[in-house]
Design a protein around this motif. Structure first.
Motif, mmCIF file in Angstrom:
data_model
loop_
_atom_site.group_PDB
_atom_site.id
_atom_site.type_symbol
_atom_site.label_atom_id
_atom_site.label_comp_id
_atom_site.label_asym_id
_atom_site.label_seq_id
_atom_site.Cartn_x
_atom_site.Cartn_y
_atom_site.Cartn_z
ATOM 1 N N ASP A 106 2.307 3.679 -10.525
ATOM 2 C CA ASP A 106 0.883 3.802 -10.889
ATOM 3 C C ASP A 106 0.012 3.257 -9.760
ATOM 4 O O ASP A 106 -0.671 2.266 -9.898
ATOM 5 C CB ASP A 106 0.580 3.088 -12.221
ATOM 6 N N SER A 120 -1.057 3.545 -2.366
ATOM 7 C CA SER A 120 -0.874 2.087 -2.384
ATOM 8 C C SER A 120 -0.046 1.719 -3.616
ATOM 9 O O SER A 120 -0.565 1.540 -4.715
ATOM 10 C CB SER A 120 -2.240 1.403 -2.413
ATOM 11 N N PHE A 176 -14.160 1.422 -6.145
ATOM 12 C CA PHE A 176 -13.163 2.446 -5.818
ATOM 13 C C PHE A 176 -13.633 3.404 -4.718
ATOM 14 O O PHE A 176 -13.224 4.565 -4.664
ATOM 15 C CB PHE A 176 -12.679 3.186 -7.068
ATOM 16 N N GLU A 202 -10.429 -5.061 -1.332
ATOM 17 C CA GLU A 202 -9.107 -5.034 -0.723
ATOM 18 C C GLU A 202 -9.266 -4.558 0.718
ATOM 19 O O GLU A 202 -9.873 -3.516 0.982
ATOM 20 C CB GLU A 202 -8.168 -4.113 -1.503
ATOM 21 N N LEU A 242 -4.601 -4.895 -17.243
ATOM 22 C CA LEU A 242 -4.059 -4.280 -16.027
ATOM 23 C C LEU A 242 -2.537 -4.225 -16.156
ATOM 24 O O LEU A 242 -1.875 -5.240 -16.351
ATOM 25 C CB LEU A 242 -4.472 -5.091 -14.794
HETATM 26 N N1 THG Z 1 -4.571 -2.287 -5.433
HETATM 27 C C1 THG Z 1 -3.922 -1.559 -4.499
HETATM 28 N N2 THG Z 1 -2.653 -1.184 -4.650
HETATM 29 C C2 THG Z 1 -1.985 -1.550 -5.776
HETATM 30 C C3 THG Z 1 -2.605 -2.290 -6.788
HETATM 31 C C4 THG Z 1 -3.951 -2.674 -6.594
HETATM 32 N N3 THG Z 1 -0.690 -1.170 -5.917
HETATM 33 C C5 THG Z 1 0.087 -1.774 -6.960
HETATM 34 C C6 THG Z 1 -0.671 -1.950 -8.244
HETATM 35 N N4 THG Z 1 -1.934 -2.621 -7.947
HETATM 36 C C7 THG Z 1 -0.918 -0.611 -8.880
HETATM 37 N N5 THG Z 1 -1.447 -0.725 -10.229
HETATM 38 C C8 THG Z 1 -2.804 -0.779 -10.503
HETATM 39 C C9 THG Z 1 -3.200 -1.032 -11.789
HETATM 40 C C10 THG Z 1 -4.553 -1.085 -12.108
HETATM 41 C C11 THG Z 1 -5.493 -0.862 -11.113
HETATM 42 C C12 THG Z 1 -5.099 -0.620 -9.844
HETATM 43 C C13 THG Z 1 -3.746 -0.549 -9.520
HETATM 44 C C14 THG Z 1 -6.948 -0.906 -11.416
HETATM 45 N N6 THG Z 1 -7.380 -0.517 -12.615
HETATM 46 C C15 THG Z 1 -8.761 -0.649 -12.988
HETATM 47 C C16 THG Z 1 -8.823 -0.831 -14.501
HETATM 48 O O1 THG Z 1 -7.895 -0.438 -15.182
HETATM 49 O O2 THG Z 1 -9.805 -1.424 -14.941
HETATM 50 C C17 THG Z 1 -9.657 0.494 -12.566
HETATM 51 C C18 THG Z 1 -9.119 1.856 -12.721
HETATM 52 C C19 THG Z 1 -10.199 2.920 -12.530
HETATM 53 O O3 THG Z 1 -11.216 2.842 -13.239
HETATM 54 O O4 THG Z 1 -10.042 3.841 -11.711
HETATM 55 O O5 THG Z 1 -7.746 -1.267 -10.567
HETATM 56 O O6 THG Z 1 -4.582 -3.364 -7.426
HETATM 57 N N7 THG Z 1 -4.570 -1.214 -3.386
#
Ligand code: THG
Length: 367
Positions: A106, A120, A176, A202, A242
């Motif tokens: 994911d 990522s 984002f 990030e 998350l």
């Molecule tokens: N940032 C980056 N790479 C990643 C992660 C990250 N790789 C591994 C892991 N985290 C991947 N999983 C996630 C899970 C949740 C989110 C991002 C990566 C996330 N979710 C938000 C939410 O659910 O509120 C927003 C989602 C949206 O609205 O698009 O950010 O953290 N570079």
């Protein structure tokens, strides 16, 4: 638990020297790389994350780079999210599914240009699946893991700190989205994103050699902001819902079971390898789904194996992540719950290592 031996297979990161100097107390392994999990204590780190600003070594979020004329076509084969409207400069959270609709990862997809993407990734060896598809379909695209290591700046003071190092224009980066910013003559991708609900950025640090110079510059610039080394925080990420791949879901789960249906446009995601399978399951709807669960009683520890969710004698789900929340004064948890018991406010029991506890299935997460 005993200590874990270090070796070349358990990769250090460009920031590991800084992490150690900051007094890291525990690590986990993620994508065969060190990922810090505790600095002062999980609870102290939690309060500090919510009140100040932290620098996170998340280099273990490795990039799978797609480069070439077929990069966009390959990216769409991997995910049921419709990428046609995605512009260079955007990031998308994308479920990656196999031919059965099972979740392989994911990640966050980063569109650098029409013909250049970074994926990522979460903790699974996605590179091999992507290389296999690129080669099996004879696509005109290079797939590899570049020397790119994310460094996350998270917390309410993240914007203030970042503006000091990269200039005020970093404040204009929207959620984002990303921009290119200079550090010591190198242009780096900086996105407004991160694995917390506290806000932040990030930095995709390209070139291991500038890892420690950047780490030190941020630490120096944030001294009066009480900046501290931190890491993805178990309590805060459960409060925020998350998900953690490998913990909360695996390749046995569809995106719909994971509550990621809002990131699927399976009808229009033409080319997605799992499309036919997902069209089938999306029509019926899932019969189990990830839920927020409040577990009553005193603090329960960790969750290193699934805990049964019970309705009387019957098992109706599993808890996959749990922690005591100081702010909400309850144990917060994430679990997979069968449809018979997934409605909001359903009372269940959870079989924890500390005994059977009353628990409530909730409508939403806490943050
Ligand atoms: N940032 C980056 N790479 C990643 C992660 C990250 N790789 C591994 C892991 N985290 C991947 N999983 C996630 C899970 C949740 C989110 C991002 C990566 C996330 N979710 C938000 C939410 O659910 O509120 C927003 C989602 C949206 O609205 O698009 O950010 O953290 N570079």
């Amino acid at each position: 638990m005993a200590l874990i031996s270090q070796s070349r297979r358990l990769r250090r990161t460009p920031f590991s020297d800084g992490v150690e100097a900051a007094g890291v107390k525990a690590y986990t392994v993620y994508n065969h790389m060190l990922l810090p999990t505790v600095f002062r204590s999980v609870q102290e780190d939690y309060h500090h994350l919510k009140s100040a600003v932290q620098i996170w070594d998340v280099a273990c979020e490795r990039q799978v780079e797609l480069r070439g004329p077929d990069a966009g076509k390959l990216m769409q084969m991997l995910t049921p999210r419709d990428l046609r409207g995605m512009q260079a400069g955007q990031c998308y959270y994308v479920p990656i599914v196999d031919e059965t609709g099972g979740m392989l990862n994911d990640p966050v997809a980063v569109k650098l240009a029409e013909d250049r993407w970074w994926i990522s990734i979460a903790d699974s060896d996605l590179l091999y699946w992507v290389k296999g598809i690129a080669n099996g379909w004879r696509l005109d695209v290079l797939v590899d893991e570049p020397d790119v290591s994310p460094l996350a700046i998270q917390g309410p003071q993240a914007e203030t700190l970042m503006a000091r190092v990269f200039g005020d224009s970093v404040k204009d980066v929207r959620f984002f989205r990303f921009g290119w910013f200079d550090f010591q003559g190198r242009s780096l991708v900086i996105a407004r994103s991160g694995y917390s609900k506290q806000g932040g950025y990030e930095i995709y640090v390209e070139g291991s050699d500038i890892g420690m110079p950047l780490w030190n510059a941020l630490m120096e610039a944030g001294r009066d902001l009480d900046v501290h080394a931190g890491c993805p925080n178990l309590i805060e990420r459960i409060e925020g819902g998350l998900l953690s791949y490998g913990n909360d879901m695996t390749d046995d789960n569809t995106p719909h079971e994971c509550g990621l249906g809002r990131f699927c446009d399976t009808q229009t995601a033409i080319g997605c390898i799992g499309r036919d399978a997902l069209l089938r399951v999306a029509k019926e709807g899932p019969i189990q789904q990830i839920r927020s669960i409040a577990i009553d009683g005193p603090a329960v520890g960790g969750c290193d194996r699934w805990w049964p969710v019970l309705a009387g004698e019957k098992r109706v789900g599993w808890v996959s992540s749990a922690a005591w929340s100081p702010d909400f004064n309850t144990n917060v948890a994430i679990g997979m719950v069968r449809m018979t018991h997934w409605d909001a406010d359903t009372s269940v029991h959870v079989q924890t290592p500390d005994g059977l506890r009353e628990a409530t299935v909730r409508e939403k997460f806490w943050l």
